[in-house]
Design a protein around this motif. Structure first.
Motif, PDB file in Angstrom:
ATOM      1  N   ALA A  16       0.829  -1.204   0.000  1.00  0.00           N
ATOM      2  CA  ALA A  16       0.000   0.000   0.000  1.00  0.00           C
ATOM      3  C   ALA A  16       0.866   1.257   0.000  1.00  0.00           C
ATOM      4  O   ALA A  16       2.015   1.239   0.448  1.00  0.00           O
ATOM      5  CB  ALA A  16      -0.910  -0.004   1.224  1.00  0.00           C
ATOM      6  N   PRO A  17       0.341   2.380  -0.506  1.00  0.00           N
ATOM      7  CA  PRO A  17       1.108   3.630  -0.543  1.00  0.00           C
ATOM      8  C   PRO A  17       1.664   4.060   0.802  1.00  0.00           C
ATOM      9  O   PRO A  17       2.754   4.640   0.871  1.00  0.00           O
ATOM     10  CB  PRO A  17       0.097   4.650  -1.087  1.00  0.00           C
ATOM     11  N   ASP A  18       0.938   3.795   1.906  1.00  0.00           N
ATOM     12  CA  ASP A  18       1.423   4.208   3.226  1.00  0.00           C
ATOM     13  C   ASP A  18       2.761   3.574   3.564  1.00  0.00           C
ATOM     14  O   ASP A  18       3.591   4.169   4.270  1.00  0.00           O
ATOM     15  CB  ASP A  18       0.403   3.849   4.304  1.00  0.00           C
ATOM     16  N   ALA A  19       2.999   2.343   3.094  1.00  0.00           N
ATOM     17  CA  ALA A  19       4.266   1.676   3.359  1.00  0.00           C
ATOM     18  C   ALA A  19       5.367   2.176   2.425  1.00  0.00           C
ATOM     19  O   ALA A  19       6.543   2.170   2.782  1.00  0.00           O
ATOM     20  CB  ALA A  19       4.103   0.163   3.208  1.00  0.00           C
ATOM     21  N   ARG A  21       5.578   5.320   1.046  1.00  0.00           N
ATOM     22  CA  ARG A  21       5.882   6.745   1.198  1.00  0.00           C
ATOM     23  C   ARG A  21       7.183   7.041   1.941  1.00  0.00           C
ATOM     24  O   ARG A  21       8.046   7.771   1.420  1.00  0.00           O
ATOM     25  CB  ARG A  21       4.709   7.451   1.898  1.00  0.00           C
ATOM     26  N   SER A  41       1.141  -0.271  -5.387  1.00  0.00           N
ATOM     27  CA  SER A  41       1.322   1.175  -5.510  1.00  0.00           C
ATOM     28  C   SER A  41       2.216   1.442  -6.708  1.00  0.00           C
ATOM     29  O   SER A  41       3.006   0.585  -7.112  1.00  0.00           O
ATOM     30  CB  SER A  41       1.986   1.754  -4.251  1.00  0.00           C
ATOM     31  N   GLU A 194      -0.156  11.536  -4.861  1.00  0.00           N
ATOM     32  CA  GLU A 194       0.472  12.538  -4.002  1.00  0.00           C
ATOM     33  C   GLU A 194       1.921  12.702  -4.418  1.00  0.00           C
ATOM     34  O   GLU A 194       2.535  11.787  -4.966  1.00  0.00           O
ATOM     35  CB  GLU A 194       0.398  12.120  -2.530  1.00  0.00           C
ATOM     36  N   VAL A 207      11.167   8.538   9.817  1.00  0.00           N
ATOM     37  CA  VAL A 207      10.186   7.735   9.093  1.00  0.00           C
ATOM     38  C   VAL A 207      10.766   6.396   8.681  1.00  0.00           C
ATOM     39  O   VAL A 207      10.049   5.382   8.611  1.00  0.00           O
ATOM     40  CB  VAL A 207       9.648   8.504   7.862  1.00  0.00           C
ATOM     41  N   ALA A 211       9.076   2.937   9.714  1.00  0.00           N
ATOM     42  CA  ALA A 211       8.638   1.959   8.729  1.00  0.00           C
ATOM     43  C   ALA A 211       9.172   0.579   9.049  1.00  0.00           C
ATOM     44  O   ALA A 211       8.471  -0.428   8.922  1.00  0.00           O
ATOM     45  CB  ALA A 211       9.098   2.389   7.332  1.00  0.00           C
ATOM     46  N   SER A 214       7.342  -1.016  12.130  1.00  0.00           N
ATOM     47  CA  SER A 214       5.956  -1.419  11.894  1.00  0.00           C
ATOM     48  C   SER A 214       5.849  -2.593  10.931  1.00  0.00           C
ATOM     49  O   SER A 214       4.756  -3.093  10.690  1.00  0.00           O
ATOM     50  CB  SER A 214       5.158  -0.227  11.334  1.00  0.00           C
TER      51      SER A 214
END
Length: 283
Positions: A16-19, A21, A41, A194, A207, A211, A214
């Motif tokens: 997913a994009p959240d991972a 970014r 993504s 984005e 970050v 990452a 998580s």
């Protein structure tokens, strides 16, 4: 981003994009990030770094690097230390192809000439299917068809055929985005997109560690296993960075530097968390 340019590239990340970014920020390149279907993504360069690379933009001169070399280095840098693979699709006036990077394993790729003539090894397609968890019969048959002569399919049609196989895994590129066609940002073809920008080293470190913690690598960020992993990253990254710099292969040099940075940060983080000088942490 010039849609008429003969060279271009896409980076497909199977997450997913959240991972993506926080890791994409470490490339220090202007990129567009958008969802691309279920658990996929896509990253699209806003500029054309293969026309001169960072050296040219910083005024240091230097010859342009081929698009496949630049994107291969980026894919490797994104995949190192991640739990998801990265697929770089690239094309120019003479050729098109892909590079698949997955963790510490050697990247695999395939090339077609502009007229669609296969110029790679069949084994690469089987390795590609295995690393992405594709069907070993139906999907591999479709991929192997891309390695056979077809007078009606040029290089970019081959890439579209590759993407058609990946749609069975949930991949769905944003409308209007495909190999050989690069819409101008803001044209309406970037739903959910984005802009990814470099936020500086302090935020990048924060970050990046977040990452890692998580992800499934979380148990490896402290203790003996974390130190062993960081040592392995340093041992692999330093020679790779030196090798890439000596041969003026910027993408590989960057991948080595990023790997080295991961190792150094891992050791520092473990020491601080375990109560080293200035850390004050406890187990």
């Amino acid at each position: 981003m010039d849609a008429s340019s003969p060279a271009g590239a896409l980076l497909l990340c199977r997450t997913a994009p959240d991972a993506v970014r926080p890791v994409a920020q470490l490339l220090r390149e202007p990129l567009l990030l958008a969802p691309a279907g279920q658990r996929w993504s896509v990253l699209v360069p806003e500029g054309e770094p293969w026309r001169g690379g960072r050296r040219a933009r910083s005024g240091a001169g230097g010859a342009a690097e081929p698009v496949d070399r630049v994107l291969g280095g980026w894919a490797t840098a994104l995949a190192v230390g991640s739990t998801w693979p990265v697929l770089a699709l690239w094309w120019d006036g003479d050729r098109a192809g892909y590079t698949l990077a997955s963790g510490f394993r050697r990247p695999v790729g395939y090339v077609w000439l502009a007229d669609g003539t296969p110029a790679g090894e069949d084994e690469a397609m089987r390795t590609f299917a295995e690393r992405l968890g594709l069907d070993p019969v139906l999907d591999v048959q479709s991929l192997e068809a891309l390695t056979r002569a077809d007078p009606d399919a040029d290089a970019r049609a081959r890439l579209r055929g590759l993407l058609a196989v990946l749609t069975r895994t949930g991949l769905a590129l944003p409308a209007g985005l495909e190999p050989g066609v690069r819409p101008v940002p803001g044209s309406g073809a970037w739903e959910g997109a984005e802009r990814i920008e470099w936020a500086g080293w302090r935020d990048a470190v924060r970050v990046d560690l977040g990452a890692v913690e998580s992800s499934r690598l979380g148990p490896w960020v402290r203790g003996p296993r974390a130190r062993a992993l960081a040592g392995a990253q340093l041992a692999a990254g330093l020679p790779l960075a030196l090798w890439g710099a000596a041969r003026r292969r910027g993408g590989w040099a960057f991948a080595g530097a990023l790997l080295t940075a991961h190792g150094a940060l891992g050791l520092a983080y473990d020491r601080v968390r375990d109560g080293g000088p200035g850390g004050g942490g406890t187990d």
